[in-house]
Scaffold this motif. Structure first.
Motif, PDB file in Angstrom:
ATOM      1  N   SER A  76       4.247  -2.191 -18.856  1.00  0.00           N
ATOM      2  CA  SER A  76       4.628  -2.229 -17.474  1.00  0.00           C
ATOM      3  C   SER A  76       3.644  -2.691 -16.545  1.00  0.00           C
ATOM      4  CB  SER A  76       4.985  -0.738 -16.903  1.00  0.00           C
ATOM      5  OG  SER A  76       5.966  -0.312 -17.793  1.00  0.00           O
ATOM      6  N   LEU A  77       4.101  -3.032 -15.268  1.00  0.00           N
ATOM      7  CA  LEU A  77       3.023  -3.259 -14.047  1.00  0.00           C
ATOM      8  C   LEU A  77       3.792  -2.619 -12.988  1.00  0.00           C
ATOM      9  CD1 LEU A  77       0.616  -3.921 -12.827  1.00  0.00           C
ATOM     10  CD2 LEU A  77       1.298  -6.041 -12.766  1.00  0.00           C
ATOM     11  N   PRO A  78       4.052  -1.537 -12.708  1.00  0.00           N
ATOM     12  CA  PRO A  78       4.609  -0.821 -11.347  1.00  0.00           C
ATOM     13  C   PRO A  78       4.019  -1.084 -10.241  1.00  0.00           C
ATOM     14  CG  PRO A  78       4.580   0.832 -13.044  1.00  0.00           C
ATOM     15  CD  PRO A  78       3.446  -0.420 -13.737  1.00  0.00           C
ATOM     16  N   VAL A  79       4.475  -1.593  -9.013  1.00  0.00           N
ATOM     17  CA  VAL A  79       3.776  -1.892  -7.616  1.00  0.00           C
ATOM     18  C   VAL A  79       4.420  -1.302  -6.525  1.00  0.00           C
ATOM     19  CG1 VAL A  79       2.760  -3.470  -6.217  1.00  0.00           C
ATOM     20  CG2 VAL A  79       2.679  -3.935  -8.630  1.00  0.00           C
ATOM     21  N   ALA A  80       3.921  -0.433  -5.923  1.00  0.00           N
ATOM     22  CA  ALA A  80       4.586   0.158  -4.747  1.00  0.00           C
ATOM     23  C   ALA A  80       3.919   0.002  -3.640  1.00  0.00           C
ATOM     24  CB  ALA A  80       4.746   1.770  -5.022  1.00  0.00           C
ATOM     25  N   ILE A  81       4.423  -0.398  -2.541  1.00  0.00           N
ATOM     26  CA  ILE A  81       3.999  -0.505  -1.055  1.00  0.00           C
ATOM     27  C   ILE A  81       4.518   0.377  -0.116  1.00  0.00           C
ATOM     28  CG2 ILE A  81       3.721  -2.351   0.625  1.00  0.00           C
ATOM     29  CD1 ILE A  81       4.621  -4.342  -1.316  1.00  0.00           C
ATOM     30  N   ASN A  82       3.674   1.293   0.476  1.00  0.00           N
ATOM     31  CA  ASN A  82       4.143   2.084   1.604  1.00  0.00           C
ATOM     32  C   ASN A  82       3.455   1.772   2.827  1.00  0.00           C
ATOM     33  OD1 ASN A  82       4.132   5.700   1.700  1.00  0.00           O
ATOM     34  ND2 ASN A  82       5.554   4.232   2.584  1.00  0.00           N
ATOM     35  N   ILE A  83       4.201   1.561   3.843  1.00  0.00           N
ATOM     36  CA  ILE A  83       3.731   0.968   5.141  1.00  0.00           C
ATOM     37  C   ILE A  83       3.644   2.147   6.055  1.00  0.00           C
ATOM     38  CG2 ILE A  83       4.332  -0.732   6.756  1.00  0.00           C
ATOM     39  CD1 ILE A  83       5.458  -2.374   4.884  1.00  0.00           C
ATOM     40  N   SER A  84       2.491   2.053   6.927  1.00  0.00           N
ATOM     41  CA  SER A  84       2.469   2.827   7.881  1.00  0.00           C
ATOM     42  C   SER A  84       2.277   2.234   9.249  1.00  0.00           C
ATOM     43  CB  SER A  84       1.191   3.954   7.797  1.00  0.00           C
ATOM     44  OG  SER A  84       1.232   4.730   8.825  1.00  0.00           O
ATOM     45  N   CYS A  85       2.981   2.664  10.294  1.00  0.00           N
ATOM     46  CA  CYS A  85       2.705   2.177  11.526  1.00  0.00           C
ATOM     47  C   CYS A  85       1.500   2.380  12.104  1.00  0.00           C
ATOM     48  CB  CYS A  85       3.858   2.630  12.659  1.00  0.00           C
ATOM     49  SG  CYS A  85       3.967   4.457  12.872  1.00  0.00           S
ATOM     50  N   HIS A  86       1.316   1.769  13.329  1.00  0.00           N
ATOM     51  CA  HIS A  86       0.029   1.914  13.900  1.00  0.00           C
ATOM     52  C   HIS A  86      -0.339   3.234  14.398  1.00  0.00           C
ATOM     53  CE1 HIS A  86       1.705   1.909  18.025  1.00  0.00           C
ATOM     54  NE2 HIS A  86       2.523   0.812  17.516  1.00  0.00           N
ATOM     55  N   VAL A  87       0.908   4.086  14.421  1.00  0.00           N
ATOM     56  CA  VAL A  87       0.773   5.408  15.078  1.00  0.00           C
ATOM     57  C   VAL A  87       0.789   6.091  13.548  1.00  0.00           C
ATOM     58  CG1 VAL A  87       1.550   7.352  16.373  1.00  0.00           C
ATOM     59  CG2 VAL A  87       2.300   5.180  17.039  1.00  0.00           C
TER      60      VAL A  87
END
Lengths: 167, 280
Positions: B261-272
């Motif tokens: 496996s090579l799991p990759v997760a991307i969580n994005i936050s706004c400028h606030v």
């Protein structure tokens, strides 16, 4: 930066003079509506029933404000992500809606529909609800109070800042 | 064994939940100020100025920076030598969220069920993550997570033979797809390794680090810096107006994983980007 002033309701003559990237200040009224309210509006249209507000020449602002504090008109009131309303936009344009305000991108289909119906999509400052509330001078409930922050509201605005996104 | 009362936890959660929504962290304000000086396009400058103006108004008037006051995510790091007394811990956290929502006139943005979608009117239940750690302290982190950026987050199970280039490619594709929708300039949390849920959890936790924190792992730091540069070359910019300010920070958290496996997760936050912490 050059800024042009717009007054609602808007028509094709006003829209013809707009170009993507133009800064505008809008005075008049917006109808606040987002996800669930759009779903309800479309259901009404499909059933041939009367809508809770007239669409002709109007602008819908995609927004879900925070509750107004005592003595205040409205809480923080910035734009929400417009593309969630993409599935509902063309049918509203077909019924006379002339403008939408939100943040972010629109689908190809909605972009084409906006052009076809000679309408306009404005973007305003995402994440700036404390700033944008200052341009709102009146706030009235129109429909669906049970939706809470997603209810349809009619707001009066003075020099509300936005940029032309799609025209 | 040290005792912490649930009433204290409720009070702290209520305060942190409101403060996170009213006071934008200085580190974010400072980074945006720096970016504002570098940008030339009048529309980009305008958008960045309004972000600063808005944060200042919210701070002065103690009001929500953004109308999406977010879904509450509460991280509890509970020292193994702490005893929590005075009732149920989950209830105590939710009471804090309920109180803070009322006192701070925050927007109720949580529905009771993904199908019924009835507003709970008080932002409960919070998403709560607990970890048992060493010591006799309790660390509470409250994050107010807006849906505009959360909706742009992604996860993918890459091949174990994939490397940094594929990870980078996936991140860039995801950011391109997100475009101006998550309210750039954004902060990106990357969770790499573990399993599906571990990678996602790490991507969220990566968002909690202070903006100016430098990754102690040189190789990972180089990867972070490389991806930041490439994202900023996408020229999305604040409100989608272009320029070189699309991402303010990017953090990688990693964990060992399966040979396959090579799991990759991307969580994005706004400028606030809103989170506040306390250690009891």
């Amino acid at each position: 930066m050059d800024t042009s002033k717009i007054t609602t309701p808007i028509n094709e003559k006003v829209i013809k003079n707009l170009n993507p990237g133009d800064k505008v200040e809008i005075t008049g009224t917006f109808y606040i509506a987002r996800d669930q309210a759009h779903k309800k509006l479309i259901e009404l249209i499909k059933k041939g029933k009367k809508l809770p507000f007239p669409l002709e020449g109007q602008i819908i602002y995609y927004c879900g404000p925070t509750p107004a504090r005592k003595g205040e008109i409205i809480g923080s009131a910035g734009p929400t992500t417009s593309k969630r309303m993409d599935p509902f936009t063309e049918i509203l344009l077909e019924h006379g809606l002339k403008g939408t305000i939100g943040k972010g991108t629109r689908s190809k289909e909605v972009t084409n529909a906006i052009k076809k119906h000679k309408a306009v999509y404005f973007v305003t400052y995402g994440g700036a609800g404390a700033y944008l509330r200052q341009f709102i001078t009146k706030n009235e409930l129109v429909a669906y109070p049970e939706l809470g922050p997603e209810a349809i509201r009619k707001i009066t605005v003075k020099d509300f800042p936005a940029y032309v996104g799609i025209v | 064994m040290r005792t912490i009362n649930t009433e204290q936890i409720t009070n702290e959660v209520s305060r942190l939940w409101q403060d996170a929504n009213f006071y934008l962290d200085k580190d974010i304000i400072n980074v945006i100020k720096k970016k504002l000086q570098k940008e030339k396009d009048p529309r980009v400058k305008d958008a960045l100025s309004i972000i600063l103006n808005n944060a200042e108004l919210a701070r002065k008037e103690r009001r929500p920076i953004c109308q999406d006051t977010g879904i509450p995510i509460v991280f509890l790091e509970i020292g193994q030598d702490v005893m929590i007394k005075g009732g149920d811990l989950t209830d105590a956290v939710n009471r804090g969220i309920r109180q803070g929502t009322g006192k701070g006139s925050l927007r109720p943005s949580v529905v009771n069920c993904p199908f019924d979608r009835k507003n709970t009117n008080d932002n409960t239940p919070a998403v709560i993550h607990t970890e048992i750690v060493k010591g006799d302290k309790l660390k509470i982190s409250v994050m107010a997570k807006g849906a505009g950026s959360e909706n742009c987050s992604q996860t993918k199970m890459l091949l174990p033979t994939d490397g940094e280039r594929e990870i980078e490619k996936f991140v860039l594709e995801s950011i391109k797809l997100a475009s101006s929708n998550p309210c750039p300039p954004i902060i990106v949390g990357l969770g790499i390794g573990g399993t599906l849920e571990k990678a996602v959890y790490l991507s969220k936790k990566a968002l909690l680090a202070p903006l100016n924190k430098i990754n102690p792992d040189k190789k990972i730091r180089a990867l972070e810096e490389n991806i930041i540069k490439k994202i900023n070359k996408l020229k999305i910019g604040p409100n989608g107006f272009g320029g070189g300010t699309t991402v303010l920070a990017l953090r990688i958290e990693k964990f060992p994983c399966h040979i396959a496996s090579l799991p990759v997760a991307i969580n994005i936050s706004c400028h606030v980007h809103r989170h506040k912490e306390v250690i009891l």
